[in-house]
Scaffold this motif. Structure first.
Motif, short mmCIF file in Angstrom:
data_model
loop_
_atom_site.label_atom_id
_atom_site.label_comp_id
_atom_site.label_asym_id
_atom_site.label_seq_id
_atom_site.Cartn_x
_atom_site.Cartn_y
_atom_site.Cartn_z
N GLU A 1 -9.66 4.23 3.16
CA GLU A 1 -8.41 4.81 2.66
C GLU A 1 -7.91 3.97 1.49
O GLU A 1 -8.15 2.77 1.42
CB GLU A 1 -7.34 4.83 3.76
N SER A 2 -7.21 4.62 0.59
CA SER A 2 -6.58 3.92 -0.53
C SER A 2 -5.08 3.85 -0.28
O SER A 2 -4.50 4.71 0.40
CB SER A 2 -6.86 4.65 -1.84
N THR A 3 -4.44 2.82 -0.81
CA THR A 3 -3.01 2.63 -0.61
C THR A 3 -2.33 2.22 -1.91
O THR A 3 -2.93 1.59 -2.78
CB THR A 3 -2.72 1.54 0.44
N VAL A 4 -1.07 2.60 -2.02
CA VAL A 4 -0.18 2.13 -3.07
C VAL A 4 1.11 1.70 -2.38
O VAL A 4 1.61 2.41 -1.49
CB VAL A 4 0.11 3.24 -4.11
N PHE A 5 1.67 0.53 -2.74
CA PHE A 5 2.82 0.04 -1.98
C PHE A 5 3.82 -0.68 -2.88
O PHE A 5 3.48 -1.15 -3.98
CB PHE A 5 2.37 -0.90 -0.87
N VAL A 6 5.04 -0.76 -2.37
CA VAL A 6 6.12 -1.56 -2.97
C VAL A 6 6.80 -2.31 -1.84
O VAL A 6 7.23 -1.70 -0.86
CB VAL A 6 7.14 -0.69 -3.72
N SER B 1 9.75 -2.07 2.83
CA SER B 1 8.44 -1.76 2.26
C SER B 1 8.17 -0.28 2.41
O SER B 1 8.54 0.34 3.41
CB SER B 1 7.35 -2.57 2.97
N VAL B 2 7.52 0.30 1.40
CA VAL B 2 7.04 1.68 1.49
C VAL B 2 5.60 1.68 0.99
O VAL B 2 5.27 1.05 -0.02
CB VAL B 2 7.92 2.65 0.66
N GLU B 3 4.73 2.36 1.73
CA GLU B 3 3.30 2.35 1.43
C GLU B 3 2.73 3.75 1.63
O GLU B 3 2.97 4.39 2.67
CB GLU B 3 2.59 1.35 2.34
N TRP B 4 1.97 4.23 0.65
CA TRP B 4 1.30 5.53 0.73
C TRP B 4 -0.17 5.28 1.03
O TRP B 4 -0.87 4.62 0.27
CB TRP B 4 1.47 6.30 -0.58
N GLN B 5 -0.65 5.82 2.15
CA GLN B 5 -2.03 5.67 2.58
C GLN B 5 -2.72 7.02 2.52
O GLN B 5 -2.22 8.00 3.09
CB GLN B 5 -2.08 5.10 4.01
N ARG B 6 -3.89 7.07 1.86
CA ARG B 6 -4.58 8.34 1.66
C ARG B 6 -6.07 8.21 1.96
O ARG B 6 -6.73 7.29 1.45
CB ARG B 6 -4.39 8.84 0.22
N PRO B 7 -6.64 9.08 2.82
CA PRO B 7 -8.07 9.02 3.11
C PRO B 7 -8.91 9.23 1.86
O PRO B 7 -8.50 9.93 0.92
CB PRO B 7 -8.28 10.17 4.12
#
Length: 628
Positions: A569-574, A552-558
Motif C-alpha cells: 500500500e502507498s501512503t501520504v500523511f501529515v 495526524s491524518v494519513e491516506w492509505q491506498r492499496p
C-alpha cells in the motif's frame, strides 16, 4: 497448414467431444511396441538429450481476461516435450484440447466460446510444429437470481431470524455479477462459515445447484442449508495440564458457560490462553459428539510452557537504532504462585531493567499485579535516570481493558543546567477500548485510551497535581480499489490519530519528567527524532512539558501491479505536534511525507520518508507491527 477443428454449435458439441474421447480410448487398446509405450508418457526436459527439440509449441490467441488462465492450465501443454510425436497423434491431442479449453472457459463463466485450433509446420523454429488456439470467449455469464433455503431447527427458530437474514443479505455472488466456478465455490464456503459461526456449528449445505442457460448467458443459483441442532457452551474440559492448575486455565479462558455457541468467543478464549505465557500450544474445540447440545463441553488441548525460560531478542527502530534484550520468565513464583517477567533492554537511546508480576485472574477477570523499572534514557536535551514502582489491579477484556494502581516515580536529570531531581506518588486509573476489525492489521475501526492520575510531589514542597492523557486512532474505509479482473478488491483508508495530555499543578511543583510529555518519532510526529519535540527553554535546551497535543491524518491506498492486487500500500500523511508548559504556548511542529506498507506474514511493515517543516530535514521511519 492443416486446420483441425472449427467451433460448432454448442447444442451438439458435447456429443462430438464424447465421440473424440471414445476414439482416443479405442486407440489406447491397439497393440504397441515398447518404444511407442515410452513415447506415450510425458517427459521433462531433464529426461531428454540437450540436442532434442520440443515436439510442438502452443500459442493461445485470446483476450487477456482468459489467455493467461488457458496457458497455465491447458492439458496439451504437458505433451510438448514428448519424443517422436507424430502428426496424427498430435491431431488427436488437439481434439481433446478443444474440449479441455471449453471446460476451462466454463469455470471462468464463458459457456458459448468460439474456438479455432490450427496445426502448422514450423521446421525452422524451435519446434517442428505449432498449435495455435484462437479463442473468442463470447458473452460472460451473469447471475440471474439466487434462492437460499434452510432446513433443520434454524428454519423455524425465531431467535435465528437475524442469522438467516444475515446469510441472505451477505451472500456475495449477487444478481448481475459475473458467474465463475471460483466465485460460486467461495460464496458457498463464506455463507457456510456464517452459518456455523454462531449457534449451529454442525451446519452443512444439503443441496446446491447452478443452472446455466448458455443461450441467454444466465446462471440461476439455489442452495439449501441444513443447520443441525443449536449448541450452547458447556464446561471447559482441560487436557494436557500437568504443571499448572486446571482451574487457573478456566479463569484465564473465561468460556461463557451456558451461552449460545459463538465461534468468535471460542477463538477469543483460545487467544487468551495462548497469550497468557503458560502454554506453548492451545487448541479449543466444541464437543459436538455428545447427546446434549445445550451443554456441550469445550475441549482444551494444551501443551504447557516450561516453568522458566530465557529469551534473547534483537530488534531495530529508526527512533532508537539496534536493540538487544534478555527476558527471564518464571511462570509460577515460589510462595506467591504469580507469573514474573523480567527484562533487560539496551538500545541507542534507552537502557532499562524491569520486572512485572501478575497473578492468575479471578472469576471476573481481575488480577493483581506489581512492577518495577529502572531506566536511563535520552529525554529532550538531557539524560534522565528514572525509577518506577507500581502495584494495583487490572482486567483485560475482549475489547476493553481497565487498570487502577498506586505508582511511585523518581527522576534525576543529568547535564549542564539540568532540571532538578523530582519524585512523586500518585493514584492512577486507565481505560482502553479497541474496536478494530483485526487486532494485528486493522482496516477499519477505532481505539481510545484514557488515563487519569492524582498525586503529590515528594521532592521540594509537597504539592498536589493532576495528570490526564488521552489518545485516539480511527480508521475509515474510503472507496474500493479492485484488480483488473475484478477477482480482488481492497478498500483505501483514511487513518486519523490524536493525542492530548496535561499535568495541572502549581508552577513551583517539582514533577518527575517521566510524568510529563515529549513527542516526535516513528509513532507520533514523523520528520523529527525520537522525543525531541518538547518545551524549549531560554537557553535552547529541550525538556519535558506539561501540555501535549498531537494530530495526524494519513491516506492509505492499496497498490495494483499489472492488474493484480498486491500486499503493498502507498501512503501520504501529515503529522503535527506540540509540547509546552502553558496551553497558550503550544506551537505545532509539522511533518509531511509519503510511505509504503507491506502486509507481511508477521504483521504490517511500515516505511515512511518524512520532511520536518521546522527542521527542514528528511527522516526515514521504519516500523514493524501494529499496537494500540
Amino acid at each position: 497448414m492443416l486446420r483441425v477443428v472449427r467451433s460448432l454449435a454448442p447444442a451438439w458439441m458435447p456429443a462430438f467431444f464424447c465421440a473424440g474421447t471414445l476414439l482416443l480410448q479405442g486407440c489406447s487398446l491397439l497393440p504397441k511396441s515398447e518404444p511407442a509405450e515410452t513415447a506415450a508418457s510425458p517427459v521433462t526436459s531433464s529426461d531428454r538429450p540437450a540436442s532434442r527439440r520440443d515436439a510442438f509449441t502452443v500459442e493461445v490467441k485470446a483476450p487477456d481476461t482468459v489467455r493467461d488462465y488457458l496457458v497455465r492450465h491447458l492439458e496439451i501443454q504437458r505433451y510438448r516435450q514428448l519424443d517422436d510425436l507424430g502428426a496424427a497423434e498430435l491431431s488427436r491431442l488437439m481434439v481433446a484440447a478443444e474440449g479441455n479449453a471449453r471446460e476451462l472457459l466454463g469455470t471462468l463463466g464463458y459457456f458459448t466460446p468460439t474456438l479455432t485450433l490450427e496445426l502448422r509446420e514450423t521446421p525452422e523454429a524451435k519446434a517442428p510444429r505449432e498449435v495455435t488456439i484462437t479463442v473468442e470467449p463470447g458473452e460472460l455469464t451473469r447471475v440471474a437470481n439466487v434462492q437460499i433455503g434452510f432446513g433443520g431447527p434454524i428454519e423455524s427458530d425465531a431467535a435465528a431470524e437475524t442469522q438467516r437474514d444475515t446469510i441472505r443479505t451477505d451472500w456475495p455472488l449477487r444478481a448481475g455479477q459475473p458467474f465463475t466456478q471460483l466465485a460460486w465455490d467461495n460464496a458457498k464456503a463464506a455463507t457456510l462459515r456464517s452459518l456455523t459461526a454462531k449457534r449451529f456449528p454442525t451446519g452443512s449445505i444439503s443441496a446446491s445447484r447452478a443452472e446455466i442457460d448458455a443461450d441467454r448467458s444466465e446462471a440461476k443459483l439455489s442452495l439449501n442449508y441444513q443447520s443441525g441442532p443449536a449448541y450452547r457452551f458447556g464446561p471447559l474440559d482441560v487436557r494436557g495440564s500437568e504443571r499448572y492448575d486446571a482451574d487457573g486455565t478456566r479463569r484465564i479462558a473465561r468460556i461463557p458457560t451456558g451461552s449460545d455457541y459463538d465461534q468468535q468467543k471460542l477463538l477469543d478464549a483460545q487467544q487468551r490462553l495462548a497469550s497468557s505465557g503458560y502454554y506453548d500450544s492451545v487448541f479449543l474445540t466444541l464437543d459436538t459428539d455428545g447427546t446434549n447440545p445445550l451443554w456441550a463441553p469445550v475441549i482444551a488441548q494444551l501443551r504447557e510452557a516450561p516453568l522458566q525460560k530465557v529469551v534473547l531478542g534483537v530488534g531495530f527502530t529508526t527512533d532508537s537504532g539496534p536493540r538487544l534484550s534478555i527476558d527471564h520468565i518464571h511462570n509460577r513464583m515460589p510462595l506467591l504462585g504469580w507469573r514474573a517477567v523480567s527484562k533487560l533492554s539496551v538500545d541507542r537511546e534507552t537502557k532499562s531493567l524491569g520486572t512485572e508480576w501478575n497473578a492468575i485472574p479471578d472469576d471476573k477477570g481481575w488480577r493483581l499485579f506489581g512492577s518495577g523499572l529502572l531506566k536511563n534514557e535520552t529525554s529532550g536535551s538531557y539524560k534522565v535516570d528514572s525509577g518506577r514502582l507500581r502495584g494495583g489491579r487490572s482486567k483485560a477484556g475482549d475489547h476493553i481493558d481497565f487498570n487502577y494502581f498506586l505508582q511511585y516515580d523518581y527522576t534525576q536529570n543529568r547535564g549542564i543546567a539540568a532540571p532538578p531531581s523530582a519524585s512523586a506518588l500518585s493514584v492512577n486509573w486507565g481505560w482502553t477500548g479497541r474496536y478494530f476489525d483485526n487486532a494485528g492489521a486493522p482496516t477499519r475501526g477505532h481505539g481510545l485510551a484514557l488515563e487519569l492520575g492524582l498525586g503529590y510531589t515528594l521532592t521540594g514542597e509537597h504539592l498536589p497535581f493532576t495528570r490526564v492523557y488521552g489518545r485516539w486512532l480511527g480508521i475509515v474505509p474510503l472507496g474500493t480499489v479492485k484488480s483488473d479482473d475484478g477477482t480482488q478488491a481492497r478498500s483505501g483508508r483514511i487513518q486519523l490519530r490524536a493525542e492530548a495530555g496535561a499535568v495541572v499543578a502549581q508552577d513551583r511543583a517539582q514533577i518527575p519528567s517521566t510524568l510529563m510529555y515529549l513527542t516526535g518519532g516513528d509513532t507520533t510526529v514523523r520528520g523529527y527524532s525520537y522525543r525531541q519535540i518538547g518545551t524549549v527553554r531560554s537557553d535552547g535546551q529541550i525538556v519535558a512539558g506539561r501540555y501535549l497535543g498531537v494530530a495526524s491524518v494519513e491516506w492509505q491506498r492499496p497498490f495494483v501491479y499489472r492488474g493484480k492486487m498486491t500486499e503493498w500500500e502507498s501512503t501520504v500523511f501529515v503529522d503535527a505536534g506540540a509540547v509546552a508548559d502553558k496551553p497558550g504556548e503550544l506551537k505545532a511542529k509539522v511533518g509531511v511525507g509519503v510511505g509504503a506498507r507491506w502486509r507481511s506474514p508477521v504483521g504490517p511493515v511500515q516505511a515512511d520518508l518524512a520532511y520536518g517543516v521546522d527542521t527542514k530535514r528528511f527522516r526515514l521511519h521504519l516500523r514493524l507491527g501494529f499496537t494500540f
